[in-house]
Design an enzyme around this catalytic site. Structure first.
Site, PDB file in Angstrom:
ATOM      1  CG  HIS A  22      71.271  88.597  46.623  1.00  0.00           C
ATOM      2  ND1 HIS A  22      72.241  88.134  47.488  1.00  0.00           N
ATOM      3  CD2 HIS A  22      70.350  89.225  47.377  1.00  0.00           C
ATOM      4  CE1 HIS A  22      71.918  88.461  48.716  1.00  0.00           C
ATOM      5  NE2 HIS A  22      70.768  89.128  48.680  1.00  0.00           N
TER       6      HIS A  22
ATOM      7  N   GLY B  28      80.021  95.303  50.711  1.00  0.00           N
ATOM      8  CA  GLY B  28      80.906  95.317  49.547  1.00  0.00           C
ATOM      9  C   GLY B  28      81.235  96.718  49.060  1.00  0.00           C
TER      10      GLY B  28
ATOM     11  CG  ASP C 273      75.017  97.273  61.241  1.00  0.00           C
ATOM     12  OD1 ASP C 273      76.174  97.610  60.915  1.00  0.00           O
ATOM     13  OD2 ASP C 273      73.998  97.832  60.801  1.00  0.00           O
TER      14      ASP C 273
ATOM     15  CD  GLU D 215      68.916  94.029  44.653  1.00  0.00           C
ATOM     16  OE1 GLU D 215      69.177  94.819  45.589  1.00  0.00           O
ATOM     17  OE2 GLU D 215      68.617  92.852  44.829  1.00  0.00           O
TER      18      GLU D 215
ATOM     19  CG  HIS E 273      74.430  91.365  46.798  1.00  0.00           C
ATOM     20  ND1 HIS E 273      73.653  92.250  46.091  1.00  0.00           N
ATOM     21  CD2 HIS E 273      73.926  91.355  48.057  1.00  0.00           C
ATOM     22  CE1 HIS E 273      72.727  92.758  46.886  1.00  0.00           C
ATOM     23  NE2 HIS E 273      72.869  92.217  48.092  1.00  0.00           N
TER      24      HIS E 273
ATOM     25  NE  ARG F 197      64.407  91.755  45.175  1.00  0.00           N
ATOM     26  CZ  ARG F 197      65.321  91.868  46.089  1.00  0.00           C
ATOM     27  NH1 ARG F 197      65.267  92.848  46.934  1.00  0.00           N
ATOM     28  NH2 ARG F 197      66.301  91.012  46.153  1.00  0.00           N
TER      29      ARG F 197
ATOM     30  CG  ASN G 133      61.264  94.658  47.290  1.00  0.00           C
ATOM     31  OD1 ASN G 133      60.735  93.591  47.600  1.00  0.00           O
ATOM     32  ND2 ASN G 133      62.542  94.908  47.485  1.00  0.00           N
TER      33      ASN G 133
ATOM     34  NE  ARG H 220      69.495  85.504  55.420  1.00  0.00           N
ATOM     35  CZ  ARG H 220      69.330  86.066  54.227  1.00  0.00           C
ATOM     36  NH1 ARG H 220      69.538  85.373  53.121  1.00  0.00           N
ATOM     37  NH2 ARG H 220      68.953  87.316  54.119  1.00  0.00           N
TER      38      ARG H 220
END
Ligand code: AMP
Length: 397
Positions: A179, A332, A282, A385, A207, A90, A7, A240
């Protein structure tokens, strides 16, 4: 069979080596600060981690170091690079072309180069990672696993923005979704946990991590998702904004005399949990501040919860009901209080959780947190993933 998963980020290269006989991770790690110094952290289960500061001018150098470590006498886990049967990459964006995982050849790389304008952050490093692997392991099959491919069956009325159609035909501006590898993994795992064929299930997967997205999965097929042209659309995230009235953007630009880069920065790096709370990007820090009475931290969490609820509601409508609701990723999987707030007052939909099961859900495990009389099964499923990428890659060996 051994599969190496790569990745590549703009200044990082993460890796995991899987033994596919049992799904075990033989080694994993991360090269960081590529191009401006360099560090490597290399981990093997049950053994001491290796950390070093090294000069890593390029992704090629990082990969050479990783391969050296994997076979080294002291820190290695395999005898030779030839033991790696294939490499899975990825890739965040497969454009409109790649609807499933695909062996990487010159044509794939050439196509991915053409879509760099719509994937400027993740495209170039992923291409560098693929090129480096092909150069250093020319005989080993390389497979691209695309985050967008899970959404390739989304219907046009869910992907086309209501702006002049030419912006889609001329510039490929449309909703792609991201995702996908995580949503694909946890929806399949949910079906496994429930002991039902995925073809018979309507699932909403949340997610929720530093980046967050929500996906509606009908019979194993993603029919809608919250991220769009970029991973910016949808719920608010660490830094974001998620979806906002688009007119706010030119308004701020005029007000502040901002360039496109400055407004992009504001929306990508200074907004979300960080922007509203003023505390942190965070979630743990924001939740702690909220619990201590910080108004803006509490507000940031309420905005996040409300946004998730609204998306779940809209997907219940699109799916005409659901069988399972799944929570995954950092927030989550670990934030029981957020899960409880999201699920509160949704018994109309059949969503009802057992508060004890929710607050005691062990980390890292698949857990059913539904109340006994709930019509919808609410599950916490740790995402993986990298393993999904390894599974896809193994199909080409
Ligand atoms: P990810 O991007 O999936 O690694 O998720 C990162 C996010 O998960 C960060 O906002 C973390 O604060 C959040 N997170 C991780 N562990 C916890 C926890 N125990 N409680 C609340 N949030 C957590």
């Amino acid at each position: 069979m051994k599969i190496l998963v790569i990745n590549a980020g703009s200044s990082s290269l993460k890796y995991q080596l899987f033994d596919m006989e049992n799904g075990d991770v033989l080694a994993k790690g991360n090269c960081e600060r590529i191009g401006s110094g360099g560090t490597i952290t290399h981990k093997r289960p049950g053994k001491e981690n290796y950390y070093a500061e090294v000069d890593l001018p390029s992704h090629d150098d990082a990969l050479v170091l990783v391969l050296d470590l994997l076979v080294s006498e002291e820190y290695g886990v395999i005898g030779s690079i030839d033991e790696i049967d294939a490499v899975g990459h990825r890739i965040a964006h497969g454009g409109e072309k790649y609807k499933q995982s695909t062996p990487i050849d010159d044509d794939v790389i050439a196509y991915l180069e053409t879509i760099v304008p719509i994937n400027p952050l993740h495209g170039p490093p992923a291409i560098k990672g693929m090129k480096a692997c092909r150069r250093l392991m020319p005989k080993t099959p390389q497979v691209g696993v695309f985050d967008t491919s899970f959404y390739s069956n989304m219907e046009d009325f869910r992907t086309i923005y209501p702006i002049p159609y030419e912006y889609y035909t001329d510039y490929k501006i449309r909703r792609y979704g991201f995702h996908g590898t995580s949503h694909r993994y946890v929806s399949a795992k949910a079906a496994e946990v429930l002991g039902k064929p995925i073809e018979e299930l309507k699932i909403i997967t949340c997610h929720l991590g530093n980046g967050s997205s929500i996906t509606a999965v009908n019979g194993g097929v993603a029919i809608d998702t919250s991220m769009g042209f970029t991973p910016q659309e949808g719920v608010p995230m660490g830094t974001r904004s998620g979806s906002i009235d688009p007119t706010v953007i030119p308004y701020i630009m005029k007000l502040k005399n901002f360039t496109p880069e400055q407004i992009e920065d504001l929306l990508n790096r200074e907004s979300g949990l960080l922007g509203v709370s003023g505390v942190s990007n965070d979630n743990r820090n924001v939740a702690k501040a909220a619990a201590e009475g910080n108004y803006r931290a509490g507000l940031a969490i309420k905005i996040l919860v409300n946004s998730i609820k609204k998306l779940i509601g809209s997907y219940v409508a699109e799916l005409n009901g659901i069988d399972a609701l799944v929570f995954t990723a950092g927030i989550g999987e670990n934030d029981s209080s957020l899960r409880s707030n999201v699920c509160a007052g949704m018994d109309f939909f059949g969503i009802k959780i057992d508060e004890d099961a929710n607050s005691n859900a062990p980390s890292g495990k698949n857990v059913n947190i539904s109340a006994k009389d709930a019509l919808v099964q609410t599950l916490v499923i740790p995402t993986d993933e990298e393993y999904m990428i390894a599974l896809d890659t193994a199909k080409f060996c």
